[in-house]
Design an enzyme around this catalytic site. Structure first.
Site, mmCIF file in Angstrom:
data_model
loop_
_atom_site.group_PDB
_atom_site.id
_atom_site.type_symbol
_atom_site.label_atom_id
_atom_site.label_comp_id
_atom_site.label_asym_id
_atom_site.label_seq_id
_atom_site.Cartn_x
_atom_site.Cartn_y
_atom_site.Cartn_z
ATOM 1 N N HIS A 268 3.312 -7.396 0.770
ATOM 2 C CA HIS A 268 2.461 -7.477 1.272
ATOM 3 C C HIS A 268 2.738 -6.466 2.685
ATOM 4 O O HIS A 268 3.134 -6.963 3.327
ATOM 5 C CB HIS A 268 1.795 -8.666 1.809
ATOM 6 C CG HIS A 268 0.372 -8.553 2.957
ATOM 7 N ND1 HIS A 268 0.260 -8.669 4.240
ATOM 8 C CD2 HIS A 268 -1.047 -7.224 1.954
ATOM 9 C CE1 HIS A 268 -1.556 -7.756 4.301
ATOM 10 N NE2 HIS A 268 -2.143 -7.595 3.770
ATOM 11 N N SER A 269 1.688 -4.592 2.789
ATOM 12 C CA SER A 269 2.269 -4.939 3.855
ATOM 13 C C SER A 269 3.334 -4.742 4.576
ATOM 14 O O SER A 269 4.145 -3.816 3.465
ATOM 15 C CB SER A 269 0.876 -5.484 4.873
ATOM 16 O OG SER A 269 1.608 -4.407 5.736
ATOM 17 N N PHE A 270 3.758 -4.809 5.437
ATOM 18 C CA PHE A 270 4.982 -4.924 5.865
ATOM 19 C C PHE A 270 6.274 -4.495 5.000
ATOM 20 O O PHE A 270 7.150 -4.491 4.834
ATOM 21 C CB PHE A 270 5.312 -5.206 7.895
ATOM 22 C CG PHE A 270 7.058 -5.041 8.177
ATOM 23 C CD1 PHE A 270 7.273 -3.642 8.278
ATOM 24 C CD2 PHE A 270 6.870 -6.179 8.363
ATOM 25 C CE1 PHE A 270 8.883 -3.965 8.516
ATOM 26 C CE2 PHE A 270 8.626 -6.096 8.931
ATOM 27 C CZ PHE A 270 9.334 -5.159 8.910
ATOM 28 N N GLY B 241 6.400 -4.403 2.094
ATOM 29 C CA GLY B 241 6.369 -4.045 0.720
ATOM 30 C C GLY B 241 7.747 -2.941 1.607
ATOM 31 O O GLY B 241 8.442 -2.377 0.680
ATOM 32 N N SER C 297 0.291 -2.116 -0.231
ATOM 33 C CA SER C 297 1.482 -2.070 0.646
ATOM 34 C C SER C 297 1.992 -0.312 -0.153
ATOM 35 O O SER C 297 2.020 -0.079 -0.924
ATOM 36 C CB SER C 297 2.521 -3.143 0.926
ATOM 37 O OG SER C 297 4.176 -2.576 1.217
#
Length: 315
Positions: free
Chosen positions: A107-109, A111, A133
């Site tokens: 998820h997000s960072f 990724g 992401s």
């Protein structure tokens, strides 16, 4: 709960590292196919609490806390939180768990960390799942600033080390949650779940567990150019699924037309390079859709994990 999904019970793991330990939580049997789950910046392993129980059994899901986050140790004094250090943490966790091959759910960072790992160690990653992401962060319009980012990270680290050591602030649960939501309006009800692992209860309130050195986001992110992105993804062997929330984030720092154009560029390149190994799905929800409405993504992820075929088209 049906028999084909993971039980909601989990176990806590503590993996020894030279400077301390990486904390993680695991669901399912250790004999299942391994799936390592990577949370977003300043979040923790609780990010996956509501999603993993909806996913198929037969897999061993391990959600780790990055260093300086959640229940993991802080880096030693003098050791900065470079982006590549987080990539290295994945390799250390994989070695500690004695895995030869795995899938990544990010998820997000997480990724960008998982994406870099998947290109550096392509033979180790079977499937890469990106939840709102991207596998790398591009700063196409500011290449001249790349060296400035790196300089700022070094200067920030030295500045933080010069500050006197002081006790962590003690804040009421209500105020802590208010600050969480003030800093990230898309978190909504998910903030309480992240606070459970991201704070420690003391007599008069809560203290944050995370290392204060990690709070300047863009200094520790590893921005790359379009040319680098095109080269890096040619190394990617993993089947890749990118799930975009229609009310999520289009970029790491600013939501604007340039970020949307950059996202379009990355999706087009992933399609052209990975071909049938790349799948893109857009779902309703915010950046934290995997927490707030996990059923919006659970069936998509389940199909992807269980088959190499393309997932069904979404209505």
């Amino acid at each position: 709960m049906g028999e084909d999904v993971v039980p909601s019970l989990f176990s806590e793991l503590r993996l020894a590292l030279p400077w301390g330990h990486i904390a993680a939580k695991a669901w399912g049997s250790q004999h299942g196919s391994p799936v390592l789950c990577l949370h977003g910046w300043l979040d923790n392993a609780n990010s996956f609490d509501r999603l993993i129980p909806l996913l198929p059994k037969g897999f061993y899901y391990v959600a780790m806390d990055f260093g300086g986050h959640g229940l993991s140790s802080h880096y030693s004094p003098g050791l900065p939180y470079y982006h590549l250090n987080f990539v290295s943490e994945i390799r250390r966790v994989v070695a500690a768990l004695k895995w030869n091959r795995l899938s990544l759910m990010c998820h997000s960072f997480g990724g960008s960390v998982g994406g870099m790992f998947s290109c550096i160690f392509p033979e180790m990653v079977d499937k890469l799942i990106l939840l709102d992401s991207v596998p790398f962060f591009l700063d196409c319009n500011e290449i001249e600033n790349f060296l400035i980012y790196k300089r700022n990270l070094i200067e920030h680290t030295l500045q933080m080390e010069r500050l006197p050591k002081k006790p962590s602030s003690v804040i009421s649960r209500e105020e802590m949650l208010h600050r969480f939501l003030q800093n990230n309006s898309q978190m909504n009800e998910c903030g309480e779940l992240l606070l459970q692992r991201g704070t420690t209860q003391v007599a008069t309130g809560l203290t944050l567990n995370r290392d204060r050195r990690i709070t300047l986001l863009e200094y520790a992110f590893d921005f790359i150019s379009r040319e680098q992105f095109e080269h890096y993804i040619t190394k990617l062997q993993a089947h890749t699924l990118l799930i975009k929330a229609n009310q999520g984030y289009d970029g790491v720092r600013r939501q604007n037309a340039a970020n949307k154009e950059t996202l379009g560029f990355m999706i087009d390149k992933l399609k052209s390079v990975l071909k049938e190994r790349f799948q893109f799905v857009e779902v309703p929800g915010t950046h934290y859709v995997h927490m707030s409405h996990p059923h919006h993504v659970a069936s998509i992820i389940s199909s992807f994990l269980q088959s190499r075929d393309r997932i069904p088209a979404q209505p």
